[in-house]
Scaffold this motif. Structure first.
Motif, PDB file in Angstrom:
ATOM      1  N   PRO A  93       0.805  -1.198  -0.148  1.00  0.00           N
ATOM      2  CA  PRO A  93       0.090  -0.033  -0.013  1.00  0.00           C
ATOM      3  C   PRO A  93       0.755   1.464  -0.144  1.00  0.00           C
ATOM      4  O   PRO A  93       2.122   1.133  -0.153  1.00  0.00           O
ATOM      5  CB  PRO A  93      -0.802  -0.186   1.275  1.00  0.00           C
ATOM      6  N   GLY A 151       1.574   3.612   5.273  1.00  0.00           N
ATOM      7  CA  GLY A 151       0.072   3.253   5.008  1.00  0.00           C
ATOM      8  C   GLY A 151      -0.545   2.923   6.182  1.00  0.00           C
ATOM      9  O   GLY A 151      -1.692   3.102   6.431  1.00  0.00           O
ATOM     10  N   THR A 154      -2.328   5.721   9.070  1.00  0.00           N
ATOM     11  CA  THR A 154      -3.242   6.825   9.070  1.00  0.00           C
ATOM     12  C   THR A 154      -4.354   6.817   9.924  1.00  0.00           C
ATOM     13  O   THR A 154      -5.482   7.639   9.821  1.00  0.00           O
ATOM     14  CB  THR A 154      -4.021   6.593   7.321  1.00  0.00           C
ATOM     15  N   ARG A 247       0.545   0.373  -4.717  1.00  0.00           N
ATOM     16  CA  ARG A 247      -0.731   1.012  -5.107  1.00  0.00           C
ATOM     17  C   ARG A 247      -1.048   2.052  -4.174  1.00  0.00           C
ATOM     18  O   ARG A 247      -0.439   2.034  -3.143  1.00  0.00           O
ATOM     19  CB  ARG A 247      -1.872  -0.424  -5.198  1.00  0.00           C
ATOM     20  N   SER A 248      -2.076   2.825  -4.653  1.00  0.00           N
ATOM     21  CA  SER A 248      -2.267   4.189  -4.176  1.00  0.00           C
ATOM     22  C   SER A 248      -2.907   4.038  -2.802  1.00  0.00           C
ATOM     23  O   SER A 248      -2.829   4.993  -1.785  1.00  0.00           O
ATOM     24  CB  SER A 248      -2.895   4.990  -4.918  1.00  0.00           C
ATOM     25  N   LYS A 249      -3.998   3.147  -2.545  1.00  0.00           N
ATOM     26  CA  LYS A 249      -4.634   3.097  -1.306  1.00  0.00           C
ATOM     27  C   LYS A 249      -3.682   2.962  -0.177  1.00  0.00           C
ATOM     28  O   LYS A 249      -2.922   2.119  -0.061  1.00  0.00           O
ATOM     29  CB  LYS A 249      -5.858   2.113  -1.380  1.00  0.00           C
ATOM     30  N   ASP A 250      -4.133   3.310   1.034  1.00  0.00           N
ATOM     31  CA  ASP A 250      -3.300   2.907   2.335  1.00  0.00           C
ATOM     32  C   ASP A 250      -3.759   1.899   2.962  1.00  0.00           C
ATOM     33  O   ASP A 250      -4.871   0.910   2.450  1.00  0.00           O
ATOM     34  CB  ASP A 250      -3.450   4.267   3.278  1.00  0.00           C
ATOM     35  N   THR A 253      -7.809   1.511   3.542  1.00  0.00           N
ATOM     36  CA  THR A 253      -9.143   1.689   2.740  1.00  0.00           C
ATOM     37  C   THR A 253      -9.612   0.461   2.546  1.00  0.00           C
ATOM     38  O   THR A 253      -8.769  -0.386   2.044  1.00  0.00           O
ATOM     39  CB  THR A 253      -8.354   2.719   1.537  1.00  0.00           C
ATOM     40  N   HIS A 254     -10.953   0.356   2.626  1.00  0.00           N
ATOM     41  CA  HIS A 254     -11.401  -0.789   2.072  1.00  0.00           C
ATOM     42  C   HIS A 254     -11.546  -0.784   0.709  1.00  0.00           C
ATOM     43  O   HIS A 254     -11.807   0.108  -0.003  1.00  0.00           O
ATOM     44  CB  HIS A 254     -12.936  -0.681   2.678  1.00  0.00           C
ATOM     45  N   VAL A 259     -12.643   3.260  -5.120  1.00  0.00           N
ATOM     46  CA  VAL A 259     -11.779   3.355  -4.268  1.00  0.00           C
ATOM     47  C   VAL A 259     -10.475   3.647  -5.186  1.00  0.00           C
ATOM     48  O   VAL A 259     -10.400   2.875  -6.364  1.00  0.00           O
ATOM     49  CB  VAL A 259     -11.287   2.090  -3.522  1.00  0.00           C
ATOM     50  N   ASP A 260      -9.585   4.708  -5.149  1.00  0.00           N
ATOM     51  CA  ASP A 260      -8.586   4.949  -6.002  1.00  0.00           C
ATOM     52  C   ASP A 260      -7.346   3.762  -5.481  1.00  0.00           C
ATOM     53  O   ASP A 260      -6.778   4.131  -4.659  1.00  0.00           O
ATOM     54  CB  ASP A 260      -7.948   6.406  -5.629  1.00  0.00           C
ATOM     55  N   ASP A 261      -7.295   2.833  -6.408  1.00  0.00           N
ATOM     56  CA  ASP A 261      -6.206   1.863  -6.152  1.00  0.00           C
ATOM     57  C   ASP A 261      -5.228   1.683  -7.212  1.00  0.00           C
ATOM     58  O   ASP A 261      -4.938   0.392  -7.443  1.00  0.00           O
ATOM     59  CB  ASP A 261      -6.799   0.425  -5.529  1.00  0.00           C
TER      60      ASP A 261
END
Length: 299
Positions: A93, A151, A154, A247-250, A253-254, A259-261
């Motif tokens: 992440p 990640g 947060t 990938r961009s999500k932390d 993040t579900h 979702v920006d992934d």
């Protein structure tokens, strides 16, 4: 509505699922006039949920294909000489990238919380700080965490996972300090700016708190990616190269269709250092055909 054996009975047959039977069972109390639109709404919600699940599954399939393509590319670039076993392949992440000046209200709230924790510390059970010497000989875990850039931080918010036990352990190691001095030592460690949407102590360079001032949670936690690496290092042979798709999500993040992934980077890690790569644009097979992607390696 939910699948399974269908029970015939009147104009509204139901399947064997309890939820389905409950919906149809409301007909007796509602009457047909009210039940018909109610049933239509329930059926529409079921269809929507199924469509969402299918969409998430398709995205997960696409993500797996992208990861596999990126790992194969990295393996070719790194070569067998670096690791005859092909290296450990990890999806990673990302921590937040934007930095924001630390607001005075956050600083003041942090101080109030610390004062409360110090007062509780007199009766708290002491936390045991994690001993990380088992993996201190390897630089790979630190490199992996450095690539992620927090990640897992947060959810730290303004509490930073600090507890009365954390403060008591610190106070025992520094018996010469008064309660007020302990609080001010923590407040003085706050950075002038921290990562947006993350822990108050989270900076681009890592945690602003010295390790002996952090919570046991922060010192001991290992996300799934780090846990995979630590577990692999206990094996024989241990991996010499780690191939990372980021990938961009932390971490918190579900998954979901909004979702920006996107893939934001690819890298190889060795004991000698971290090497980032730019993957050229490729055509990647997906669940809905072939599409063009160039989502990699921005840092």
């Amino acid at each position: 509505m939910s699948g399974g054996a269908v029970r015939q009975g009147g104009p509204y047959p139901s399947c064997a699922a309890a939820a389905c039977r409950m919906v149809v069972g409301r007909r007796a109390g509602m009457g047909d006039a009210a039940f018909a639109p109610y049933l239509a709404r329930q059926a529409a919600q079921v269809r929507e949920r199924r469509a969402t699940v299918a969409d998430v599954q398709a995205q997960d399939h696409d993500r797996q294909l992208e990861n596999a393509a990126a790992w194969s590319y990295l393996a070719r670039r790194v070569g067998d000489a670096a690791d005859p076993n092909g290296g450990l392949r990890i999806a990673l992440p990302s921590g937040p990238r934007r930095t924001r000046a630390l607001a005075e209200r956050r600083r003041a709230g942090y101080r109030r919380r610390l004062m409360d924790l110090v007062s509780q510390a007199r009766d708290a059970v002491e936390e045991v700080l994690a001993d990380d010497t088992e993996h201190a000989v390897s630089t790979l875990p630190g490199r992996l965490c450095g690539l992620c850039r927090g990640g897992c931080c947060t959810r730290g918010g303004d509490h930073a996972y600090l507890t009365a036990g954390t403060l008591r352990a610190y106070m025992r190691r520094h018996p010469e300090m008064t309660d007020v001095e302990v609080v001010e030592r923590y407040v003085a460690s706050l950075p002038p700016a921290s990562q947006a949407g993350s822990c108050i102590n989270h900076t681009p360079a890592g945690c602003a708190l010295p390790r002996d001032m952090r919570s046991a949670t922060c010192n001991a936690y290992a996300c799934e990616s780090l846990a995979r690496l630590l577990d692999a290092q206990r094996g024989d042979p241990a991996p010499r190269v780690v191939l990372v798709v980021q990938r961009s999500k932390d971490k918190w993040t579900h998954a979901g269709k909004d979702v920006d992934d996107r893939m934001v980077g690819i890298a190889s890690l060795t004991e000698a250092g971290t090497r980032r790569f730019r993957m050229p644009a490729k055509h990647v097979a997906t669940s809905d055909g072939i599409r063009h992607t160039d989502r990699c390696a921005r840092d």
